[in-house]
Design an enzyme around this catalytic site. Structure first.
Site, PDB file in Angstrom:
ATOM      1  N   ASN A  54     151.096 121.632  86.161  1.00  0.00           N
ATOM      2  CA  ASN A  54     150.984 121.146  84.785  1.00  0.00           C
ATOM      3  C   ASN A  54     152.330 120.911  84.117  1.00  0.00           C
ATOM      4  O   ASN A  54     152.587 119.837  83.581  1.00  0.00           O
ATOM      5  CB  ASN A  54     150.174 122.114  83.927  1.00  0.00           C
ATOM      6  CG  ASN A  54     149.988 121.594  82.509  1.00  0.00           C
ATOM      7  OD1 ASN A  54     149.192 120.692  82.262  1.00  0.00           O
ATOM      8  ND2 ASN A  54     150.748 122.141  81.562  1.00  0.00           N
ATOM      9  N   HIS A  65     145.115 119.135  89.446  1.00  0.00           N
ATOM     10  CA  HIS A  65     145.240 119.685  88.104  1.00  0.00           C
ATOM     11  C   HIS A  65     143.870 119.952  87.475  1.00  0.00           C
ATOM     12  O   HIS A  65     143.475 121.106  87.304  1.00  0.00           O
ATOM     13  CB  HIS A  65     146.064 118.737  87.238  1.00  0.00           C
ATOM     14  CG  HIS A  65     146.316 119.243  85.855  1.00  0.00           C
ATOM     15  ND1 HIS A  65     146.659 118.428  84.813  1.00  0.00           N
ATOM     16  CD2 HIS A  65     146.266 120.499  85.322  1.00  0.00           C
ATOM     17  CE1 HIS A  65     146.824 119.153  83.714  1.00  0.00           C
ATOM     18  NE2 HIS A  65     146.583 120.398  83.992  1.00  0.00           N
ATOM     19  N   HIS A  90     141.486 123.675  85.887  1.00  0.00           N
ATOM     20  CA  HIS A  90     140.664 123.671  84.672  1.00  0.00           C
ATOM     21  C   HIS A  90     139.178 123.857  84.973  1.00  0.00           C
ATOM     22  O   HIS A  90     138.523 124.764  84.449  1.00  0.00           O
ATOM     23  CB  HIS A  90     140.861 122.354  83.911  1.00  0.00           C
ATOM     24  CG  HIS A  90     142.142 122.257  83.174  1.00  0.00           C
ATOM     25  ND1 HIS A  90     142.250 122.474  81.820  1.00  0.00           N
ATOM     26  CD2 HIS A  90     143.401 121.961  83.603  1.00  0.00           C
ATOM     27  CE1 HIS A  90     143.498 122.313  81.437  1.00  0.00           C
ATOM     28  NE2 HIS A  90     144.220 121.997  82.497  1.00  0.00           N
ATOM     29  N   ILE A 126     146.357 124.861  78.374  1.00  0.00           N
ATOM     30  CA  ILE A 126     146.778 123.548  77.884  1.00  0.00           C
ATOM     31  C   ILE A 126     146.519 122.516  78.958  1.00  0.00           C
ATOM     32  O   ILE A 126     146.429 122.864  80.147  1.00  0.00           O
ATOM     33  CB  ILE A 126     148.271 123.562  77.502  1.00  0.00           C
ATOM     34  CG1 ILE A 126     148.641 122.297  76.711  1.00  0.00           C
ATOM     35  CG2 ILE A 126     149.141 123.710  78.723  1.00  0.00           C
ATOM     36  CD1 ILE A 126     150.006 122.358  76.090  1.00  0.00           C
ATOM     37  N   HIS A 183     148.218 126.652  88.077  1.00  0.00           N
ATOM     38  CA  HIS A 183     148.161 125.715  86.965  1.00  0.00           C
ATOM     39  C   HIS A 183     149.557 125.395  86.442  1.00  0.00           C
ATOM     40  O   HIS A 183     149.865 124.230  86.143  1.00  0.00           O
ATOM     41  CB  HIS A 183     147.301 126.262  85.833  1.00  0.00           C
ATOM     42  CG  HIS A 183     147.252 125.349  84.647  1.00  0.00           C
ATOM     43  ND1 HIS A 183     148.006 125.572  83.504  1.00  0.00           N
ATOM     44  CD2 HIS A 183     146.579 124.196  84.428  1.00  0.00           C
ATOM     45  CE1 HIS A 183     147.782 124.607  82.640  1.00  0.00           C
ATOM     46  NE2 HIS A 183     146.921 123.750  83.174  1.00  0.00           N
TER      47      HIS A 183
END
Length: 874
Positions: A730, A535, A540, A874, A726
């Site tokens: 997520n 993740h 990110h 997010i 993602h």
């Protein structure tokens, strides 16, 4: 292209023609509507927000240059205006039509100068005292094209904050060499402004995109205890890392290599370029405040509370109270939490109006059945259709079931101790050799990733193992666990290798309880790896350098900027919040995942093996041995686990993205030579490699960016990682992990040994022993509070195949290709939902009766377990 209109313009605008007026509409939003943190804005502020000298616009010609002897430029003359487009007279925005809850539309009237011909850009000056968000400017009745549209989507601060007036270009799309000569210098200068000079502390109105190391995670001042010291990540071979956005904050007095941290009360004011900040709607900024509330209010109160009270769940019924009634807190902590969090936010975070503060929605994994998560079938299914379905791989070594370690000789013999005796009677009639040859043996291997850190990790409150899990692919397509290996560093030192014990499935008695604990240790390994690597690192962190480089090197006019820009929305902002609240020393992540203070250091060690090319889904699947090339299969890839929901759905999404990218890039780049001659593109790719991912710049796998195919592949990877990958790792966090026994994030004691008190407890009360081993109350409450927030969709989410600005380009074929992309995604969504109804595909739903929807492209607002936003937002 601009050139399409020039001949028409020149034909209709002859010297000496009659003067005319050109009217335009300016659409903007007020500061206090967009900013959740502007809660104290008073009515007086609103009244005065649009008083002052005004806002003026000045058109720039795309076909004629300014005479060198005069200029009407709003800013000071640069002395080279003869190289820039002809400037019209400034025009004031007037006739504001205001709406407190939405947009403001203003009118602007230009005295038409025939020498402008066709406007290619405009300058804007804000002489008012407050910033505003400029959405669009549209001109009507322009001789020739008629309508000219500018997509802005940017914050405009008062002019005193800028050395040059802000510039916006029309929604035309063009490569650098195709840019009309009068606009080329403006195009170049805008990129210079965005790069900054690398100096000084950046302020909220700055528009600077620059790089820095992760040197702001720990506190190193003389008044800080050593437990908050963390290594600088990035810039060294020992701790390599992707770059993050520079803030320019002061360095610490004790260590000039480290950047000072903001006080937590200021946590939402960490610098990112203003247009990267949340603020599309009030609800979007709620995320930051919710995270801040957990870190600043809830975490300290609960830590104080659990320092003096028991910190355990006694039964699974105690955990179910989190979803069916909430947990009753003593008056002191309860009142402090309520006092320091606004009531509307309190309700949104904890879903409660009553006195029992911690009440959460029931996670999907236990909505149908409270115990189905404990089955071996569900344990294996979640490796294919859970929140971390990107690790499992095929056991490929012929006639060998003991996976070899890739750790260096520093760690001694780390090879697996699983033998044929452990599994030979559980292969549904096949021999071990047949099972391997027939691609029926798979492994979830977290051993090598964790072992180098395990000795240090186990000096903290964590007590865990490095795990390997061997699985067999049954005839019905499900995975059956065969054996779990739990390993610890050797008591006499690393060079002696690992001490390992192998556990095999059991259903009853103490052996069944031990097997459940073994699966829990696997869950702990997988949960931490998921959060830190699958993740955080692999979506990110690795995407942020692409965001920075794109804004520094590709003009807003550039086709690749327009292709990628939607897939960067809010990424820098959420990453900045994470550095301040979540992944920092002592932050929520360190408290709630097993590597504790070694979490980010461990992610750095695994960045060393990150490979950009292998982020392509087909390459990842082939590398893990779960797919092979097959020209007779759709898209040339055949899955060896046919019912692998993440891979099946993911491949459809992947190739839809790639087809869209191919159609788009092929429109602007007719051959490889155009790729090689594109100065902005080449600068962009060079900077991504050498600056953004500078610690891996010498890796041989980087595409050279010399062919159109390399561009298509690279852009597809960037879009896939920022959107679908993602989403897959997520938005299932709460549906699967909101019930912590299913995905425990911490283990606090080792497997009980025969004859010990813990072993006797395991025999007499296995549920209590299980709960005393995994995540305790404090971390459970914080962890599920966090992942509930991170698993939600906001009301202004923009999903894959959608754009929040319909007129993002004027080129018809790219617009048609994008429309086809949206239609294909709608078809894929329909196929996914139909597959979930097929009872033969047992991994689609599983014993918990939870359909796999994480790669369904669209979603409603909230906690849905589906939907692919365009970006890591997010």
């Amino acid at each position: 292209m601009f050139g399409n209109c020039i001949d028409a313009i020149l034909g209709c605008c002859s010297p000496g023609g009659s003067k005319k007026k050109i009217k335009g509409t300016v659409v903007l939003m007020k500061k206090n509507f967009l900013c959740f943190d502007d809660l104290t804005a008073s009515f007086l502020d609103s009244v005065h927000e649009f008083v002052g000298q005004g806002v003026s616009l000045q058109l720039i010609s795309a076909i004629n240059s300014n005479p060198s002897e005069a200029t009407l430029h709003l800013s000071d003359s640069d002395g080279d205006n003869d190289l820039k487009g002809k400037l019209g007279k400034p025009a004031e925005v007037e006739k504001w039509i205001t709406n407190v809850s939405s947009v403001i539309a203003g009118e602007v009237t230009f005295d038409w100068d025939e020498e402008i011909g066709i406007p290619g850009a405009f300058l804007i000056r804000n002489n008012r005292h407050s910033e505003f968000y400029l959405k669009t400017v549209t001109l009507e009745g322009v001789p020739g094209p008629g309508r000219v549209h500018f997509v802005c989507n940017s914050w405009i601060y008062p002019a005193k904050h800028y050395s040059k007036d802000r510039i916006f270009f029309t929604n035309k799309t063009c490569l650098p060499h195709e840019t009309p000569a009068p606009l080329r210098k403006y195009r170049e200068e805008e990129l210079v402004q965005l790069r900054g000079d690398g100096k000084g502390k950046l302020q909220e109105w700055d528009r600077v995109y620059d790089y820095d190391y992760y040197n702001d995670l720990g506190d190193t001042g003389p008044d800080k205890v050593t437990k908050y010291v963390r290594p600088v990540l990035g810039g060294s071979s020992k701790y390599p890392y992707p770059r993050r956005g520079r803030t320019g904050r002061d360095k610490t007095e004790s260590d000039p290599s480290r950047e000072s941290r903001l006080q937590l009360l200021m946590s939402l004011n960490i610098y990112v370029p203003r247009d990267e900040r949340f603020g599309h709607l009030k609800l979007a900024d709620f995320l930051g405040y919710a995270l801040k509330s957990i870190a600043q209010v809830v975490k300290p109160e609960l830590e104080d509370l659990f320092d003096s009270t028991r910190n355990e769940f006694d039964s699974f019924d105690d955990i179910l109270k989190l979803y069916e009634g909430g947990i009753e807190l003593p008056d002191g902590p309860l009142e402090n939490i309520k006092k320091n969090i606004p009531s509307e936010m309190l309700k949104e975070i904890f879903r409660t109006d009553g006195e029992n503060l911690f009440k959460f929605p029931k996670p999907q994994v236990i909505q149908d059945n409270h115990s189905a998560w404990r089955t071996d079938e569900e344990f294996g299914r979640e490796m294919l259709a859970g929140v971390n379905p990107v690790i499992i791989r095929r056991l490929e070594v012929h006639k060998r079931i003991s996976p070899k370690s890739k750790l260096s000789k520093l760690y001694g013999d780390q090879n697996s101790k699983i033998t044929g005796e452990h599994i030979k009677d559980n292969l549904d009639g096949l021999t071990i050799d047949e099972a391997i040859r027939n691609n029926r043996m798979f492994i979830l291997d977290h051993h090598d990733a964790l072992m180098p850190y395990l000795r240090s990790v186990n000096t903290t409150s964590t007590k865990t193992y490095a795990t390997r899990t061997l699985l067999f692919l049954k005839d019905d397509g499900t995975l059956k666990p065969l054996a779990i290996e739990l390993s610890l560093p050797h008591e006499e030192g690393d060079r002696y290798g690992s001490e390992s014990k192998v556990y095999t499935p059991a259903k009853n008695g103490v052996e069944g309880s031990i097997w459940q604990l073994a699966k829990a240790y696997v869950g702990v390994n997988d949960s931490g790896y998921h959060q830190l690597i699958s993740h955080w690192l692999h979506t990110h962190a690795v995407i942020e350098p692409f965001v920075i480089a794109t804004n520094r090197q590709l003009s807003v006019l550039h086709p690749i900027y327009k292709l990628l820009e939607p897939h960067f929305r809010d990424t820098m902002n959420i990453n900045a919040l994470a550095r301040q609240i979540l992944i920092n020393a002592g932050g929520v992540l360190e408290l709630t995942v097993y590597p504790s203070k070694y979490a980010m250091e461990m992610s750095s060690s695994l960045y060393k093996s990150w490979n950009f090319v292998e982020q392509a889904l087909p390459e990842d699947l082939k590398k893990r041995g779960v797919a092979v090339e097959d020209q007779h299969s759709p898209h040339g890839v055949r899955l060896l686990i046919e019912d692998y929901p993440y891979a099946v759905d993911g491949l459809e999404i992947w190739f839809a993205i790639k087809e869209w990218v191919r159609d788009y890039c092929s429109f602007y780049y007719k051959d490889d030579g155009m790729i090689q001659k594109d100065s902005e593109l080449q600068s962009w790719w060079k900077e991504v490699r050498e600056e953004g991912h500078g610690d891996l710049k010498d890796a041989p796998w980087w595409p050279k960016m010399q062919t159109r195919e390399e561009l298509i592949d690279s852009c597809t990877i960037i879009i896939w990682v920022g959107s679908a990958l993602h989403a897959a790792v997520n938005f299932g966090q709460y549906p699967y992990g909101g019930y912590l026994p299913n995905r425990p994030s911490i283990s606090r004691r080792f497997m009980p040994k025969k004859g010990s008190t813990d072993y006797e407890e395991l025999k007499s009360n296995p549920d209590k022993a299980f709960l005393k081993t995994i995540t305790p109350q404090l971390q459970t409450l914080l962890g599920i509070s966090l992942i509930e927030i991170l698993s939600k969709h906001s009301s202004d989410e923009v999903y894959l195949g959608q754009r929040d600005t319909p007129e993002w380009t004027t080129d018809r074929k790219p617009l048609e290709a994008f429309e086809n992309f949206g239609k294909e995604l709608a078809d894929i969504e329909h196929r996914i939902l139909n597959r979930n109804k097929d009872e033969k595909l047992k991994n689609r739903v599983g014993p918990v009766k939870m359909p796999y929807t994480l790669l369904v492209p669209t979603s409603e607002v909230g906690l849905t377990g589906r939907g692919i936003p365009n970006s890591v937002s997010i």
